[in-house]
Design a protein around this motif. Structure first.
Motif, PDB file in Angstrom:
ATOM      1  N   GLY A  38       0.790  -1.231   0.000  1.00 18.52           N
ATOM      2  CA  GLY A  38       0.000   0.000   0.000  1.00 18.52           C
ATOM      3  C   GLY A  38       0.811   1.264   0.000  1.00 18.52           C
ATOM      4  O   GLY A  38       0.309   2.335  -0.329  1.00 18.52           O
TER       5      GLY A  38
ATOM      6  N   TRP B  63      -0.423   4.740   1.354  1.00 19.95           N
ATOM      7  CA  TRP B  63      -1.727   4.468   1.961  1.00 19.95           C
ATOM      8  C   TRP B  63      -1.605   3.484   3.117  1.00 19.95           C
ATOM      9  O   TRP B  63      -2.541   3.338   3.905  1.00 19.95           O
ATOM     10  CB  TRP B  63      -2.695   3.950   0.908  1.00 19.95           C
ATOM     11  CG  TRP B  63      -2.819   4.924  -0.210  1.00 19.95           C
ATOM     12  CD1 TRP B  63      -2.289   4.828  -1.468  1.00 19.95           C
ATOM     13  CD2 TRP B  63      -3.465   6.204  -0.158  1.00 19.95           C
ATOM     14  NE1 TRP B  63      -2.585   5.944  -2.198  1.00 19.95           N
ATOM     15  CE2 TRP B  63      -3.299   6.814  -1.424  1.00 19.95           C
ATOM     16  CE3 TRP B  63      -4.174   6.896   0.832  1.00 19.95           C
ATOM     17  CZ2 TRP B  63      -3.820   8.071  -1.727  1.00 19.95           C
ATOM     18  CZ3 TRP B  63      -4.688   8.143   0.536  1.00 19.95           C
ATOM     19  CH2 TRP B  63      -4.517   8.723  -0.721  1.00 19.95           C
ATOM     20  N   GLN B  64      -0.503   2.802   3.233  1.00 15.12           N
ATOM     21  CA  GLN B  64      -0.210   1.970   4.389  1.00 15.12           C
ATOM     22  C   GLN B  64       0.416   2.818   5.497  1.00 15.12           C
ATOM     23  O   GLN B  64       0.174   2.598   6.676  1.00 15.12           O
ATOM     24  CB  GLN B  64       0.747   0.841   3.993  1.00 15.12           C
ATOM     25  CG  GLN B  64       1.316   0.021   5.130  1.00 15.12           C
ATOM     26  CD  GLN B  64       0.282  -0.837   5.828  1.00 15.12           C
ATOM     27  OE1 GLN B  64       0.338  -1.032   7.033  1.00 15.12           O
ATOM     28  NE2 GLN B  64      -0.687  -1.346   5.075  1.00 15.12           N
TER      29      GLN B  64
ATOM     30  N   LYS C 135      -2.031   6.864   8.116  1.00 12.53           N
ATOM     31  CA  LYS C 135      -3.269   6.355   8.708  1.00 12.53           C
ATOM     32  C   LYS C 135      -3.911   7.383   9.635  1.00 12.53           C
ATOM     33  O   LYS C 135      -4.554   7.038  10.610  1.00 12.53           O
ATOM     34  CB  LYS C 135      -2.994   5.046   9.452  1.00 12.53           C
ATOM     35  CG  LYS C 135      -2.547   3.919   8.522  1.00 12.53           C
ATOM     36  CD  LYS C 135      -2.411   2.597   9.254  1.00 12.53           C
ATOM     37  CE  LYS C 135      -2.054   1.474   8.284  1.00 12.53           C
ATOM     38  NZ  LYS C 135      -1.940   0.159   8.952  1.00 12.53           N
TER      39      LYS C 135
ATOM     40  N   CYS D  55      -7.956  10.518   6.267  1.00 12.47           N
ATOM     41  CA  CYS D  55      -7.068  10.318   5.118  1.00 12.47           C
ATOM     42  C   CYS D  55      -7.856   9.781   3.925  1.00 12.47           C
ATOM     43  O   CYS D  55      -8.548   8.771   4.017  1.00 12.47           O
ATOM     44  CB  CYS D  55      -5.951   9.349   5.488  1.00 12.47           C
ATOM     45  SG  CYS D  55      -4.739   9.105   4.171  1.00 12.47           S
TER      46      CYS D  55
ATOM     47  N   CYS E  17      -8.183  10.293  -0.793  1.00  9.19           N
ATOM     48  CA  CYS E  17      -7.555  10.730  -2.039  1.00  9.19           C
ATOM     49  C   CYS E  17      -8.393  11.832  -2.681  1.00  9.19           C
ATOM     50  O   CYS E  17      -9.627  11.784  -2.639  1.00  9.19           O
ATOM     51  CB  CYS E  17      -7.413   9.552  -2.994  1.00  9.19           C
ATOM     52  SG  CYS E  17      -6.460   9.929  -4.481  1.00  9.19           S
TER      53      CYS E  17
ATOM     54  N   ARG F 108      -8.771   6.127   2.472  1.00  7.19           N
ATOM     55  CA  ARG F 108      -7.483   5.443   2.553  1.00  7.19           C
ATOM     56  C   ARG F 108      -7.624   3.923   2.627  1.00  7.19           C
ATOM     57  O   ARG F 108      -6.933   3.183   1.918  1.00  7.19           O
ATOM     58  CB  ARG F 108      -6.725   5.943   3.792  1.00  7.19           C
ATOM     59  CG  ARG F 108      -5.331   5.335   3.940  1.00  7.19           C
ATOM     60  CD  ARG F 108      -4.859   5.332   5.378  1.00  7.19           C
ATOM     61  NE  ARG F 108      -5.644   4.414   6.184  1.00  7.19           N
ATOM     62  CZ  ARG F 108      -5.452   3.100   6.222  1.00  7.19           C
ATOM     63  NH1 ARG F 108      -4.512   2.538   5.475  1.00  7.19           N
ATOM     64  NH2 ARG F 108      -6.204   2.340   6.978  1.00  7.19           N
TER      65      ARG F 108
ATOM     66  N   ILE G 273      -8.356   2.189  -0.676  1.00  4.72           N
ATOM     67  CA  ILE G 273      -7.219   2.169  -1.598  1.00  4.72           C
ATOM     68  C   ILE G 273      -6.213   1.115  -1.164  1.00  4.72           C
ATOM     69  O   ILE G 273      -5.695   0.344  -1.986  1.00  4.72           O
ATOM     70  CB  ILE G 273      -6.557   3.553  -1.661  1.00  4.72           C
ATOM     71  CG1 ILE G 273      -7.571   4.605  -2.124  1.00  4.72           C
ATOM     72  CG2 ILE G 273      -5.354   3.538  -2.594  1.00  4.72           C
ATOM     73  CD1 ILE G 273      -7.068   6.028  -2.016  1.00  4.72           C
ATOM     74  N   GLU G 274      -5.938   1.077   0.137  1.00  3.85           N
ATOM     75  CA  GLU G 274      -5.004   0.078   0.654  1.00  3.85           C
ATOM     76  C   GLU G 274      -5.502  -1.329   0.356  1.00  3.85           C
ATOM     77  O   GLU G 274      -4.731  -2.202  -0.069  1.00  3.85           O
ATOM     78  CB  GLU G 274      -4.829   0.259   2.165  1.00  3.85           C
ATOM     79  CG  GLU G 274      -3.851  -0.726   2.782  1.00  3.85           C
ATOM     80  CD  GLU G 274      -3.839  -0.665   4.302  1.00  3.85           C
ATOM     81  OE1 GLU G 274      -3.002  -1.362   4.903  1.00  3.85           O
ATOM     82  OE2 GLU G 274      -4.677   0.052   4.881  1.00  3.85           O
TER      83      GLU G 274
END
Length: 571
Positions: free
Chosen positions: A102, A105-106, A109, A113, A115, A139, A142-143
């Motif tokens: 990720g 995005w990892q 946190k 969060c 995009c 977030r 996405i992760e």
């Protein structure tokens, strides 16, 4: 410069604009020790970069391709290589300092969060996510998407997490890279070998803290937004937020009601427009999953619209840019009624000058009674809080806090400064990039053979899916790997790196073609896109179609080629 050009005249690149008014974009950064410490590596693991004899490296640590980073770029690079079929899972090794896929995005946190790119565009063209729930993605979504993407290609079989790549040294005799990897699981520093190294660490990876002195003096609790303290309860605390960029602006609405008081230190007002997010209907989500080509067509339509409007929105003097700037001002005024606060928050630059924020509750959070917005100069951090100076009167005031949160962003003015990279003749990458980083097509730099970047210097833009540009870079690297494998079958060891004159000309045009065109190249624009000397390190001027044409094949007149008989390089 176009990829079909045969003649290259060396040029002396010049910065696209005058130096930044404030020195803070390429300073206040972190080195190897602090970078590693942020993800839990000990100082002992990060000091020594000496390599032992090659004969002592086990076969399992000898790879054709090492990929540094398990985020979007690393996943795309690995899967492109696997799809092309010139190397397999056993030939590839991915390292990531975190504990899962990720990347950014990892790592990030923090509360809120998300995009600011539409979710359907923020996806990879050959593996489109059909599970988005909203127009914009949070977030966690996405992760999850990129984790499943990696698992689908069996990347866990060639990935080692909690492994920090701290040094890469080119071996001219053996024509390979020595790679030092600090392994958090074992506490050891491992010696790996690779024919090719792909640096896929991205740009929003290296937090910076600004240049205000005394950070170590503060006796309270502090952290950077990129390393959020989820275990700490902010309820009833006096909190300072240093900076007001995208991360801070997402966090502020999430935490303001928890604090007893939130003080926001803002150097430059952000340019902010309504987010306009909405949930996808059940019918739309069903069509994404089950109607053939529907997801592809939706993504294509969004991308084409972005290509049409993106450059106009970023072009200085374009009516679209002027309209968006006015929209940002009207949005701020509709949310803020207090005249004094309005003037503090009034955007001083044009739309896209500092990347606009798509937020709905940011201004209303700043207007709350327990929130104070300060446009003051930071003097230093003290044991109890922050000492700042009024910009007009120069009167200094110290404010006490329980918590200081650094929303000071990331260092995109320099690349890979946390990693010791030595190329031909022992040339240090950071010595070469002392004034500014530069690379041909944002993916390779001269004197560093068989080292490629994804999302390297000047490979960002705002007018089409960024993943598509990264994919073009990944596909170019795959062509280079194919060349290496095919020549090896003929008994030839192969490496390539850009010609210096071509690299200079390309980077000169990257700067000149943005100057006088895009708003971030304006002399009065203070943005992380540029370093302190006014050199744009982040964006490129090319459309996606131009960039695709440049990378459609290897134009050998742009590259230095190194070849040796394979038997000489065997060990």
């Amino acid at each position: 410069m176009h990829s079909s050009d045969n003649k290259h005249t060396p040029m002396t690149p010049k910065a696209a604009s005058i130096p930044q008014p404030l020195k803070s974009f390429s300073t206040g950064t972190i080195g190897t020790g602090e970078y590693g410490a942020l993800t839990g590596f000990t100082q002992d693991q990060l000091l020594d970069n000496e390599f032992g004899p090659v004969s002592a490296v086990p076969q399992a640590r000898r790879k054709k391709v090492i990929i540094v980073g398990g985020g979007i770029n690393g996943i795309q690079q690995a899967t492109v290589l696997l799809n092309d079929g010139h190397v397999g899972l056993n030939d590839i090794q991915i390292f990531d300092a975190l504990d899962s896929y990720g990347g950014v995005w990892q790592k990030n946190k923090y509360p809120g969060c998300a995009c600011d790119v539409p979710a359907m565009i923020y996806t990879t063209s050959y593996n489109i996510n059909k599970n988005w729930t909203h127009f914009y993605a949070q977030r966690a979504e996405i992760e999850e998407y990129y984790y499943k993407f990696a698992v689908q290609y069996d990347l866990p079989k060639c990935t080692q997490f909690k492994s920090f790549v701290k040094a890469c040294h080119w071996d001219e005799k053996l024509m390979l890279w020595h790679v030092a990897v600090a392994n958090k699981f074992t506490g050891e520093v491992e010696h790996w070998l690779a024919d090719v190294v792909c640096q896929c660490v991205g740009t929003f990876d290296r937090p910076k803290w600004g240049t205000t002195p005394g950070r170590e003096n503060f006796k309270g609790v502090s952290w950077h937004t990129a390393h959020w303290r989820g275990d700490y309860d902010l309820r009833g605390k006096r909190v300072a937020m240093i900076g007001c960029g995208p991360s801070a602006a997402q966090i502020i609405p999430e935490i303001v009601d928890k604090t007893s008081h939130l003080t926001v230190y803002m150097r430059t007002p952000p340019v902010c427009i309504p987010r306009g997010d909405y949930a996808y209907s059940s019918l739309f989500k069903w069509a994404l999953k089950w109607v053939p080509k529907f997801a592809w067509l939706v993504r294509l339509r969004m991308n084409l619209r972005m290509m049409k409007m993106g450059r106009k929105m970023a072009t200085d003097g374009d009516p679209v840019n002027d309209a968006m700037t006015q929209q940002a001002i009207q949005f701020m005024e509709s949310q803020i009624k207090d005249p004094e606060l309005r003037e503090k928050l009034r955007p001083k630059s044009k739309y896209y000058c500092k990347r606009p924020l798509h937020l709905d509750h940011f201004y209303s959070a700043l207007a709350k009674p327990n929130c104070t917005v300060l446009r003051e100069d930071l003097v230093r951090f003290t044991e109890n809080g922050v000492l700042s100076s009024d910009s007009n009167t120069k009167i200094e005031s110290e404010r006490k806090f329980d918590v200081i949160i650094f929303g000071t962003g990331f260092n995109v003015a320099q690349f890979l400064e946390h990693e010791e990279v030595l190329g031909l003749g022992g040339l240090d990458l950071q010595h070469k990039w002392k004034e500014h980083p530069e690379a041909l097509y944002g993916l390779a730099t001269s004197q560093f053979p068989n080292m490629f970047y994804c999302f390297g210097p000047n490979s960002a833009h705002v007018w089409s899916a960024q993943q598509d540009s990264w994919e073009r870079q990944a596909r170019f690297v795959s062509k280079a790997v194919k060349e290496m494998v095919q020549r090896e079958r003929k008994g030839i060891k192969f490496a390539m790196h850009p010609r210096r004159d071509v690299e200079l000309e390309y980077n000169a045009q990257v700067q000149s073609r943005q100057s006088g065109t895009f708003v971030w190249a304006r002399d009065d624009c203070v943005t992380y896109y540029k370093n302190d000397d006014g050199w744009n390190t982040f964006t490129m001027p090319w459309t996606w179609w131009q960039f695709r044409r440049m990378l459609r094949k290897i134009f050998w007149n742009q590259w230095e080629v190194i070849e040796k008989p394979l038997k000489i390089c065997q060990f």
